[in-house]
Design a protein around this motif. Structure first.
Motif, PDB file in Angstrom:
ATOM      1  N   GLU A  66     -19.239  -5.255 -67.619  1.00  0.00           N
ATOM      2  CA  GLU A  66     -18.242  -6.318 -67.777  1.00  0.00           C
ATOM      3  C   GLU A  66     -17.744  -6.346 -69.225  1.00  0.00           C
ATOM      4  OE1 GLU A  66     -19.775  -9.637 -64.570  1.00  0.00           O
ATOM      5  OE2 GLU A  66     -20.898  -9.493 -66.437  1.00  0.00           O
ATOM      6  N   THR A  67     -16.411  -6.445 -69.376  1.00  0.00           N
ATOM      7  CA  THR A  67     -15.818  -6.500 -70.718  1.00  0.00           C
ATOM      8  C   THR A  67     -14.830  -7.656 -70.780  1.00  0.00           C
ATOM      9  OG1 THR A  67     -15.897  -4.073 -70.825  1.00  0.00           O
ATOM     10  CG2 THR A  67     -14.519  -5.170 -72.446  1.00  0.00           C
ATOM     11  N   ILE A  68     -14.982  -8.515 -71.799  1.00  0.00           N
ATOM     12  CA  ILE A  68     -13.977  -9.560 -72.006  1.00  0.00           C
ATOM     13  C   ILE A  68     -13.365  -9.370 -73.389  1.00  0.00           C
ATOM     14  CG2 ILE A  68     -15.013 -11.258 -70.445  1.00  0.00           C
ATOM     15  CD1 ILE A  68     -16.123 -12.722 -72.924  1.00  0.00           C
ATOM     16  N   ASN A  69     -12.097  -9.751 -73.501  1.00  0.00           N
ATOM     17  CA  ASN A  69     -11.368  -9.566 -74.754  1.00  0.00           C
ATOM     18  C   ASN A  69     -10.464 -10.762 -74.998  1.00  0.00           C
ATOM     19  OD1 ASN A  69      -9.970  -7.795 -76.922  1.00  0.00           O
ATOM     20  ND2 ASN A  69      -8.255  -8.455 -75.630  1.00  0.00           N
ATOM     21  N   ASP A  70     -10.228 -11.085 -76.242  1.00  0.00           N
ATOM     22  CA  ASP A  70      -9.175 -12.034 -76.600  1.00  0.00           C
ATOM     23  C   ASP A  70      -8.773 -11.699 -78.031  1.00  0.00           C
ATOM     24  OD1 ASP A  70      -8.317 -15.013 -75.266  1.00  0.00           O
ATOM     25  OD2 ASP A  70      -7.802 -14.702 -77.374  1.00  0.00           O
ATOM     26  N   ALA A  71      -7.504 -11.881 -78.324  1.00  0.00           N
ATOM     27  CA  ALA A  71      -7.040 -11.567 -79.683  1.00  0.00           C
ATOM     28  C   ALA A  71      -7.438 -12.650 -80.683  1.00  0.00           C
ATOM     29  CB  ALA A  71      -5.521 -11.388 -79.676  1.00  0.00           C
ATOM     30  N   ASP A  72      -7.922 -13.761 -80.200  1.00  0.00           N
ATOM     31  CA  ASP A  72      -8.226 -14.902 -81.062  1.00  0.00           C
ATOM     32  C   ASP A  72      -9.609 -14.758 -81.706  1.00  0.00           C
ATOM     33  OD1 ASP A  72      -8.771 -17.365 -82.178  1.00  0.00           O
ATOM     34  OD2 ASP A  72      -7.996 -18.511 -80.489  1.00  0.00           O
TER      35      ASP A  72
END
Ligand SMILES: C[S@@+](CC[C@H](N)C(=O)[O-])C[C@H]1O[C@@H](n2cnc3c(N)ncnc32)[C@H](O)[C@@H]1O
Length: 329
Positions: A56-62
């Motif tokens: 599982e991979t999560i990303n956010d630019a913040d």
């Protein structure tokens, strides 16, 4: 600390959060070996997954999002300590002003040093999200203020949320110790859940190449970019813009890959171009939340999910339930 579906909930409300869409999204994605969430925000979709995934991979630019999860992984108790604070308007204003000033260098510090995290920034950011009404918390509009020298100049001020139910600020019977323990246990559970999750901080497109997605096998992708309509103000991405159009173009290009199950969020009609590429629709109902204008209420009512051709169609679920009932009879 549980969502309505009985899964772990995010500890703060997030503008545009999708916790109420979890059942529909996971029905469409099924249980893929690999899961990627490029606009993760509160990670409500990951946390609402009925089973824990393999990869599982999560990303956010913040950077505030990345710092929160890094701090939770490395010192959940310290984050809990900083998040545990009464709702107080003066503190909300002062802490917001201070956090906005940290944001300039936060990403640089996170990227320069793999051990860097700031539990105070993480705890205050979480506490503020639970006390703040609507969007704009630590937003990029505020980041762009020309002068930040005199603390708080130009930072918007608002009365805190006085509803009793937001995240860690919900009503907890008992003494201070009961609330501290409640927050600590919640953060420890998040620490455990996130242990095998890869967290990235950058542009959405970086986590959609083959090495992050289909190389691992069947991949579920949940895309929840800032919507074109509705003026949501996130800390990164600002207000409005054309990002959702670019994301839709990626969907057109990749939707037919049999190793991808993609769900894209938007308002009714926003991505209907996908229907001519074999995608289908699902609906879900968002909270009216802080929607005050007629337009905002209508937007809330028109929340739509576009599901790629290899997602599990609704028909299939009904058929398998029917088969089950027939067998049982
Ligand atoms: C609608 S919110 C996602 C909400 C999330 N699904 C939830 O349930 O909490 C959109 C998110 O996209 C992030 N974002 C904006 N521009 C981005 C970009 N270029 N790449 C990655 N994330 C971005 C924002 O920081 C925000 O957290």
């Amino acid at each position: 600390m549980k969502s309505r579906a009985g899964t772990l909930a995010a500890p703060f409300p997030y503008f545009g959060g999708k916790s109420l869409a979890c059942a529909e999204v996971w029905a469409a994605l099924g249980d893929p070996v690999n899961y990627v969430e490029p606009f993760s925000g509160s990670a409500a979709m990951l946390l609402g997954r009925p089973t824990e995934g393999h990869i599982e991979t999560i990303n956010d630019a913040d950077g505030f999002v990345a710092n929160f999860w890094r701090a939770i992984s490395l010192d959940a108790d310290a984050v809990a300590k900083h998040a545990d604070w009464p709702v107080n308007e003066a503190d909300l204003y002062a802490r917001h002003s201070w956090l906005v000033r940290q944001s300039q260098t936060l990403i640089e510090r996170l990227l320069a040093d793999p051990d860097y995290y700031d539990s105070k920034i993480a705890g205050w950011w979480c506490w503020g999200l639970c006390s703040w009404i609507g969007d704009g918390w630590c937003s990029s509009v505020n980041h762009k203020l020309p002068s930040l020298g005199d603390a708080g100049r130009g930072i918007p001020r608002q009365i805190p949320s006085l509803s009793a139910s937001a995240g860690i600020n919900r009503q907890i019977p008992g003494l201070c110790n009961s609330r501290s323990q409640f927050i600590r246990e919640w953060f420890e559970k998040l620490q455990d859940r996130l242990r095998n999750v890869r967290v990235t901080c950058g542009d959405w497109s970086r986590v959609l190449n083959e090495s992050v997605t289909t190389r691992h096998g069947l991949t579920g992708v949940f895309l929840d970019p800032p919507y074109t309509k509705g003026n949501m103000d996130y800390a990164v991405g600002g207000v409005g813009g054309t990002l959702a159009d670019v994301v839709r173009a990626w969907c057109v290009e990749n939707g037919n890959n049999p190793l991808l199950r993609i769900v894209l969020c938007g308002h009714a009609g926003e991505h209907d171009e996908l229907l001519s590429h074999g995608w289908h629709l699902r609906k879900w109902k968002a909270h009216k939340g802080y929607a005050l204008s007629d337009e905002a209420v209508a937007n809330t009512a028109s929340e739509t999910l576009w599901c790629s051709p290899h997602c599990i169609p609704e028909r299939k679920i009904q058929e398998s339930l029917f088969d089950f009932e027939t067998e049982a009879a």
